[in-house]
Design an enzyme around this catalytic site. Structure first.
Site, PDB file in Angstrom:
ATOM      1  N   ASP A  13     -52.196  32.343 -26.125  1.00  0.00           N
ATOM      2  CA  ASP A  13     -52.039  31.757 -27.461  1.00  0.00           C
ATOM      3  C   ASP A  13     -53.345  31.710 -28.250  1.00  0.00           C
ATOM      4  O   ASP A  13     -53.552  30.829 -29.094  1.00  0.00           O
ATOM      5  CB  ASP A  13     -51.448  30.334 -27.374  1.00  0.00           C
ATOM      6  CG  ASP A  13     -50.105  30.329 -26.679  1.00  0.00           C
ATOM      7  OD1 ASP A  13     -49.396  31.345 -26.795  1.00  0.00           O
ATOM      8  OD2 ASP A  13     -49.771  29.322 -26.026  1.00  0.00           O
ATOM      9  N   GLY A  40     -45.435  34.706 -26.988  1.00  0.00           N
ATOM     10  CA  GLY A  40     -44.990  34.405 -28.350  1.00  0.00           C
ATOM     11  C   GLY A  40     -46.166  34.713 -29.252  1.00  0.00           C
ATOM     12  O   GLY A  40     -47.174  34.010 -29.222  1.00  0.00           O
ATOM     13  N   GLN A 224     -50.424  36.911 -22.890  1.00  0.00           N
ATOM     14  CA  GLN A 224     -51.047  35.824 -22.105  1.00  0.00           C
ATOM     15  C   GLN A 224     -52.572  35.883 -22.249  1.00  0.00           C
ATOM     16  O   GLN A 224     -53.058  36.410 -23.238  1.00  0.00           O
ATOM     17  CB  GLN A 224     -50.611  35.878 -20.623  1.00  0.00           C
ATOM     18  CG  GLN A 224     -49.161  35.507 -20.386  1.00  0.00           C
ATOM     19  CD  GLN A 224     -48.172  36.625 -20.675  1.00  0.00           C
ATOM     20  OE1 GLN A 224     -48.297  37.717 -20.154  1.00  0.00           O
ATOM     21  NE2 GLN A 224     -47.174  36.354 -21.496  1.00  0.00           N
ATOM     22  N   SER A 412     -61.719  33.876 -37.455  1.00  0.00           N
ATOM     23  CA  SER A 412     -60.438  33.621 -38.117  1.00  0.00           C
ATOM     24  C   SER A 412     -60.420  32.181 -38.611  1.00  0.00           C
ATOM     25  O   SER A 412     -60.779  31.268 -37.884  1.00  0.00           O
ATOM     26  CB  SER A 412     -59.309  33.886 -37.119  1.00  0.00           C
ATOM     27  OG  SER A 412     -58.076  33.515 -37.666  1.00  0.00           O
TER      28      SER A 412
HETATM   29  P1  GDP Z   1     -50.877  34.637 -29.423  1.00  0.00           P
HETATM   30  O1  GDP Z   1     -49.860  34.348 -28.368  1.00  0.00           O
HETATM   31  O2  GDP Z   1     -52.228  34.901 -28.843  1.00  0.00           O
HETATM   32  O3  GDP Z   1     -50.467  35.703 -30.393  1.00  0.00           O
HETATM   33  O4  GDP Z   1     -51.033  33.278 -30.254  1.00  0.00           O
HETATM   34  P2  GDP Z   1     -49.832  32.332 -30.752  1.00  0.00           P
HETATM   35  O5  GDP Z   1     -49.157  32.977 -31.883  1.00  0.00           O
HETATM   36  O6  GDP Z   1     -48.994  31.883 -29.624  1.00  0.00           O
HETATM   37  O7  GDP Z   1     -50.650  31.054 -31.187  1.00  0.00           O
HETATM   38  C1  GDP Z   1     -51.632  31.086 -32.160  1.00  0.00           C
HETATM   39  C2  GDP Z   1     -51.244  30.097 -33.248  1.00  0.00           C
HETATM   40  O8  GDP Z   1     -52.355  29.853 -34.072  1.00  0.00           O
HETATM   41  C3  GDP Z   1     -50.162  30.618 -34.169  1.00  0.00           C
HETATM   42  O9  GDP Z   1     -49.423  29.542 -34.660  1.00  0.00           O
HETATM   43  C4  GDP Z   1     -50.972  31.272 -35.286  1.00  0.00           C
HETATM   44  O10 GDP Z   1     -50.253  31.342 -36.513  1.00  0.00           O
HETATM   45  C5  GDP Z   1     -52.121  30.333 -35.402  1.00  0.00           C
HETATM   46  N1  GDP Z   1     -53.404  30.895 -35.807  1.00  0.00           N
HETATM   47  C6  GDP Z   1     -53.943  32.106 -35.512  1.00  0.00           C
HETATM   48  N2  GDP Z   1     -55.203  32.190 -35.979  1.00  0.00           N
HETATM   49  C7  GDP Z   1     -55.464  31.012 -36.582  1.00  0.00           C
HETATM   50  C8  GDP Z   1     -56.622  30.465 -37.230  1.00  0.00           C
HETATM   51  O11 GDP Z   1     -57.666  31.081 -37.328  1.00  0.00           O
HETATM   52  N3  GDP Z   1     -56.509  29.188 -37.702  1.00  0.00           N
HETATM   53  C9  GDP Z   1     -55.371  28.451 -37.571  1.00  0.00           C
HETATM   54  N4  GDP Z   1     -55.371  27.216 -38.080  1.00  0.00           N
HETATM   55  N5  GDP Z   1     -54.282  28.938 -36.975  1.00  0.00           N
HETATM   56  C10 GDP Z   1     -54.332  30.185 -36.470  1.00  0.00           C
HETATM   57  P1  IMO Z   2     -48.949  34.585 -25.139  1.00  0.00           P
HETATM   58  O1  IMO Z   2     -48.828  36.082 -25.011  1.00  0.00           O
HETATM   59  C1  IMO Z   2     -49.534  30.752 -23.157  1.00  0.00           C
HETATM   60  C2  IMO Z   2     -47.901  30.342 -19.112  1.00  0.00           C
HETATM   61  C3  IMO Z   2     -46.734  29.381 -18.930  1.00  0.00           C
HETATM   62  C4  IMO Z   2     -46.978  28.947 -17.493  1.00  0.00           C
HETATM   63  C5  IMO Z   2     -47.497  30.230 -16.829  1.00  0.00           C
HETATM   64  C6  IMO Z   2     -46.434  31.029 -16.103  1.00  0.00           C
HETATM   65  O2  IMO Z   2     -48.139  34.009 -26.229  1.00  0.00           O
HETATM   66  O3  IMO Z   2     -50.377  34.175 -25.170  1.00  0.00           O
HETATM   67  P2  IMO Z   2     -44.395  32.562 -16.850  1.00  0.00           P
HETATM   68  O4  IMO Z   2     -43.246  32.280 -17.760  1.00  0.00           O
HETATM   69  O5  IMO Z   2     -45.247  33.706 -17.264  1.00  0.00           O
HETATM   70  O6  IMO Z   2     -43.991  32.656 -15.416  1.00  0.00           O
HETATM   71  O7  IMO Z   2     -45.316  31.238 -16.951  1.00  0.00           O
HETATM   72  O8  IMO Z   2     -48.037  31.011 -17.876  1.00  0.00           O
HETATM   73  N1  IMO Z   2     -47.689  31.380 -20.151  1.00  0.00           N
HETATM   74  C7  IMO Z   2     -48.275  31.362 -21.349  1.00  0.00           C
HETATM   75  N2  IMO Z   2     -49.084  30.455 -21.927  1.00  0.00           N
HETATM   76  N3  IMO Z   2     -49.243  31.900 -23.802  1.00  0.00           N
HETATM   77  C8  IMO Z   2     -48.456  32.830 -23.230  1.00  0.00           C
HETATM   78  O9  IMO Z   2     -48.256  34.050 -23.782  1.00  0.00           O
HETATM   79  C9  IMO Z   2     -47.901  32.568 -21.964  1.00  0.00           C
HETATM   80  N4  IMO Z   2     -47.069  33.252 -21.143  1.00  0.00           N
HETATM   81  C10 IMO Z   2     -46.961  32.510 -20.028  1.00  0.00           C
HETATM   82  O10 IMO Z   2     -46.811  28.320 -19.823  1.00  0.00           O
HETATM   83  O11 IMO Z   2     -48.005  28.004 -17.443  1.00  0.00           O
HETATM   84 MG    MG Z   3     -48.487  32.845 -27.852  1.00  0.00          MG
END
Ligand code: GDP
Ligand code: IMO
Ligand code: MG
Length: 427
Positions: A13, A40, A224, A412
């Site tokens: 994330d 996600g 991840q 960012s």
């Molecule tokens: P990913 O899984 O690595 O693609 O990241 P996620 O989408 O799960 O989580 C990142 C969250 O932070 C999302 O809600 C993005 O819209 C948000 N986001 C990304 N970059 C920034 C930033 O620079 N500032 C803020 N405030 N939010 C950000």
């Molecule tokens: P993105 O791509 C954050 C975490 C789960 C759990 C562990 C194992 O959005 O960064 P799983 O379902 O893979 O067996 O879960 O890994 N996890 C993530 N945490 N971002 C993700 O993906 C994750 N995908 C799995 O929360 O702790």
């Molecule tokens: Mg994510």
């Protein structure tokens, strides 16, 4: 042409989806190499938010080809849901979305097995996203899995039945309270399989080889983060794939000497969702503020993310394991308003001061040692040029660059595509 990689350096994330979207205009092909719908990836542009789980984050760009690589595990039902959303937005994915025949398929019973395994662990549960990731990769390495290419064979339904029956007996073996109606799940699954079969399946390693030969630019998108890697993460609280750079080689069929830049994404602080150790986790107002301002809720499960200070010990480790060549710092804007910022630079480990990530980082073994920095009050979200960044933030960035010995090329400052500051020309 070499393949560039983009991957998360923490516990996921970090903002991978956003940066892949930002960088897609520089690439012909975006290729996901591991993970599945546990991911996600959030993209924000034109005032709209989009969350992708399995589909690469280049899908909103007309000119890019998006490949789901062999290292990915696909849940046809979730995949269909993603396609439906794209259709609602008139995205013509049929031309631009390709799927590796060697990608494995998540069956409904894989999801049930994930739930049964977690329920049987009680308090020791991994905190899995319950998408069936672990059981599907177990069947892959156990040589029992069903692959996308199998859907083109006449006997695949028989193989499906045998595997699903075996899974049902395994679910019974767990002896936990899980209610399910497999008939209903299968109805949904087979409908989704028909949709999946209407897409283009390819021998993706050959496709990538030919694309490289034809001088096409390729960006491999990780899911991840490095601390969730099956080998190098905080085992057993990890996911079941190699999230690190090596995973791009096995997850796409790209040789190690064909890797170009490795873009490492990290948040200016740290988050984690699910169970497992997290040395710099905060349980105070500062942690709550990060969660609130950063809107730290899982993009896949909606669970609140645990928040804490930046852990440089862990970040250095991730940079080394991945061979990161450029860093991208996300969510700097969330730290505006903190009087003091802390960065963990060493651990007190079993009474000794250490600077590397040890085998065991449970709280009883590890205590973070912090360096403090002055905060800044400026709102970063409207800034678009590096010259506007506040002095205190520049000091924070300079310190990290010096410690990590890698340039931070992007800062960012908000979720939107436009809220991206380039500190240096990328390539
Ligand atoms: P990913 O899984 O690595 O693609 O990241 P996620 O989408 O799960 O989580 C990142 C969250 O932070 C999302 O809600 C993005 O819209 C948000 N986001 C990304 N970059 C920034 C930033 O620079 N500032 C803020 N405030 N939010 C950000
Ligand atoms: P993105 O791509 C954050 C975490 C789960 C759990 C562990 C194992 O959005 O960064 P799983 O379902 O893979 O067996 O879960 O890994 N996890 C993530 N945490 N971002 C993700 O993906 C994750 N995908 C799995 O929360 O702790
Ligand atoms: Mg994510």
């Amino acid at each position: 042409m070499a393949v560039d990689l983009l991957l998360g350096l923490q516990w996921g994330d970090e903002g991978k989806g956003k940066i892949v979207d930002v960088l897609t205009s520089n690439y012909n092909i975006i290729a996901r190499f591991q993970g599945g719908p546990n991911a996600g990836h959030t993209l924000v542009f034109n005032g709209k938010k989009h969350v992708l789980h399995t589909i690469p984050s280049g899908i909103f760009h007309d000119d890019a080809t998006n490949l789901v690589g062999n290292g990915v595990v696909i849940d046809p039902v979730i995949f269909k849901g993603e396609l439906d959303k794209l259709e609602e937005q008139n995205i013509d994915y049929r031309k631009s979305l390709l799927i590796s025949r060697k990608a494995h398929i998540i069956l409904p019973t894989h999801r049930l097995l994930d739930a049964a395994s977690e329920a049987s662990k009680g308090k020791a549960k991994i905190g899995s996203t319950l998408k069936g990731i672990g059981p599907t990769y177990m069947d892959k390495t156990g040589r029992n899995g069903i692959r996308v290419g199998d859907l083109e064979l006449s006997d695949w339904k028989e193989r499906y039945r045998n595997l699903a029956d075996k899974h049902e007996s395994m679910i019974a073996y767990y002896n936990v309270d899980i209610e399910y109606n497999l008939k209903e799940l299968e109805e949904e699954f087979f409908k989704a399989i028909d949709v999946l079969k209407s897409l283009t399946f390819i021998d993706s390693e050959e496709y990538i080889y030919q694309a490289q030969k034809a001088e096409k630019s390729i960006l491999a998108e990780g899911a991840q983060g490095s601390l969730l890697d099956i080998d190098f993460g905080t085992y057993p609280f990890v996911t079941s794939s190699n999230t690190t750079a090596a995973g791009a080689c096995t997850g796409l069929g790209v040789a190690p000497n064909q890797i170009g830049d490795v873009f490492g994404i990290f948040k200016a602080y740290t988050t984690r969702v699910g169970s497992g150790p997290f040395p710099t986790e905060l349980f105070d107002e500062d942690g709550k503020t990060m969660g609130r301002v950063g809107n730290e809720f899982g993009a896949t499960t909606g669970r609140p993310r645990r928040c804490g200070w930046l852990d440089l010990v862990a970040l250095k480790y991730a940079c080394r394991v991945n061979g990161v060549t450029q860093l991208m710092m996300m969510k700097g804007d969330v730290l505006s308003g903190f009087k003091t910022l802390k960065v963990c630079t060493q651990y007190k480990y079993k009474g000794k001061t250490i600077s590397h990530l040890p085998y065991n980082i449970e709280p009883e073994n590890v205590e973070p040692i912090y360096t403090e920095f002055s905060g800044w009050n400026e709102d970063l979200t409207e800034m678009s040029d590096a010259s506007e960044l506040p002095k205190a933030l520049n000091e924070y960035i300079d310190f990290l660059e010096k410690e990590l010995e890698i340039p931070i090329t992007i800062v960012s400052v908000g979720p939107d595509r436009k809220q991206t500051i380039f500190r240096q020309q990328l390539v």
